[in-house]
Design an enzyme around this catalytic site. Structure first.
Site, mmCIF file in Angstrom:
data_model
loop_
_atom_site.group_PDB
_atom_site.id
_atom_site.type_symbol
_atom_site.label_atom_id
_atom_site.label_comp_id
_atom_site.label_asym_id
_atom_site.label_seq_id
_atom_site.Cartn_x
_atom_site.Cartn_y
_atom_site.Cartn_z
ATOM 1 N N SER A 1 38.434 71.579 32.509
ATOM 2 C CA SER A 1 37.706 71.902 33.749
ATOM 3 C C SER A 1 36.445 72.681 33.412
ATOM 4 O O SER A 1 36.468 73.597 32.593
ATOM 5 C CB SER A 1 38.587 72.753 34.673
ATOM 6 N N ASN B 1 43.103 74.075 37.734
ATOM 7 C CA ASN B 1 41.979 73.719 36.861
ATOM 8 C C ASN B 1 42.528 73.607 35.445
ATOM 9 O O ASN B 1 42.668 74.602 34.727
ATOM 10 C CB ASN B 1 40.883 74.784 36.939
ATOM 11 N N GLU B 2 42.864 72.372 35.076
ATOM 12 C CA GLU B 2 43.494 72.121 33.782
ATOM 13 C C GLU B 2 42.472 72.204 32.653
ATOM 14 O O GLU B 2 41.265 72.324 32.898
ATOM 15 C CB GLU B 2 44.139 70.719 33.795
ATOM 16 N N SER B 3 42.963 72.142 31.421
ATOM 17 C CA SER B 3 42.080 72.118 30.259
ATOM 18 C C SER B 3 41.012 71.055 30.471
ATOM 19 O O SER B 3 41.321 69.949 30.923
ATOM 20 C CB SER B 3 42.868 71.776 28.990
#
Ligand code: PGA
Length: 360
Positions: free
Chosen positions: A167, A163-165
């Site tokens: 998300s 869950n990258e920046s």
């Protein structure tokens, strides 16, 4: 457990439980012990123990300790059902970089977990099949009553799972594009950025937040900035780990290096009463000058008071006296003879007279 005990520290700046261990080995042992205790409680209740597991370099010591607990202390994994956080997409399970392979080599092949109880997102699906698969992955977790304990690492950008920046807090299990920073971090394993996958399947933030217990581990100075942002910063989708501030049973488990930018470590006088050693005074005064962008000799009593150093001022003030002392100390570290100067009067200067000839 150990992890709860050590959180009694007075922390005005930290918005989530945070515990610092001497090193990652000790930290990993404490986390392994909490997992072992939970597995045993569930065994005594004749219940499955639902573990959320992570990959990457961070949990390697944890898995080594769990394997040791199995081999040497008889810890059984027969009642464990595991759900891994993520997998690259596309990815063959027997590929050298697959998380299936990682988990087998570091944990599953060495303990008595039942193969049918292992769940890792499938990197071999067709693209069309992914969203149904992700729904089923979550449904399976729900049918078991949710994740009892979720293990997390953290990416340099604050990602949890993949869950990258950006998300969202209610994001579901899904196919995601990997951040450049994540791909760079992984590129060593893949033999270059070109060969590094661009996508992955990850458990969403929502299921992570629904876990009854969350332990995020981080080691090394490279993680210290994102740890400070996650623990002390505002909750933001730019730093998904910061969502854990809103979890009611999450703990960050750190080694000393990963904790080094936390306020209580970096500027402990802002958190609690400290013993003002010479080293701490110098660190604090230098930090104050840098923060206020003032020369040391220009620092005023008000500067000390307004920046949490009023007890130092009361002990050793006025500011003028402390400033001069630190200024002289610093001045005495400046030398044109860093290797030592023969026959020098070194009583006031850092040029050492003896030994006279040195190689540096
Ligand atoms: P690492 O990765 O454990 O290899 O540092 C953690 C992550 O990217 O989540």
């Amino acid at each position: 457990s150990n992890i709860d005990k050590a959180t009694g520290f007075e922390k005005r700046f930290e918005n989530v439980g945070t515990i610092v261990f001497e090193n990652s080995t000790e930290a990993s042992k404490a986390v392994a012990q909490e997992i072992a205790d939970l597995i045993k409680v569930k065994q005594s209740q004749k219940q499955p123990c639902i573990l959320g597991l992570a990959t990457g370099s961070t949990p390697k010591g944890l898995y080594a300790e769990l394997v040791r607990l199995h081999k040497e202390e008889g810890l059984s994994f027969k009642n464990v059902v595991s759900f891994n956080l993520d997998e690259y997409y596309p990815m063959e399970p027997d590929s050298i970089n697959s998380y299936v392979r990682f988990m087998k080599e570091l944990l599953f092949d060495h303990v008595d977990i039942l193969p049918e109880n292992i769940n890792i997102p499938d990197g071999t699906l067709t693209k069309e099949a992914i969203s149904d698969y992700c729904r089923q992955y979550e449904a399976k977790i729900e049918a078991l009553g949710g994740i009892d304990l979720q293990i997390l690492g953290i990416g340099g950008n604050g990602h949890i799972g993949f869950n990258e920046s950006g998300s969202l807090k209610n994001s579901k299990t899904r196919l995601v594009a990997l951040d450049h920073i994540t791909r760079v971090a992984a590129s060593g394993d893949f033999g270059g950025l070109q060969k590094t996958p661009r996508t992955a399947i990850t458990l969403g933030v929502k299921k992570i937040m629904e876990a009854k217990r969350v332990i995020l581990m981080a080691w090394g100075e490279g993680k210290s900035s994102i740890i400070k942002a996650s623990v002390e910063g505002t909750v933001t989708n730019q730093v998904p780990a910061s969502y854990l501030q809103e979890h009611n049973n999450a703990t960050f488990v750190l080694d000393q290096a990963a904790s080094s930018k936390l306020t209580r470590i970096n500027t402990p006088w802002l958190v609690e009463k400290v013993t003002w050693t010479d080293k701490l005074i110098r660190k604090a005064v230098l930090g104050l000058a840098l923060k206020l962008k003032k020369p040391i000799l220009m620092l005023t009593d008000a500067d000390y008071i307004e920046n949490g150093m009023s007890d130092l001022l009361a002990d050793s003030g006025p500011a003028y006296d402390i400033n001069i002392k630190i200024f002289n100390k610093l001045q005495n570290t400046i030398t044109g003879w860093p290797g030592g100067k023969p026959n020098a009067d070194d009583s006031k200067r850092p040029e050492r007279a003896e030994p006279a000839k040195k190689r540096v």
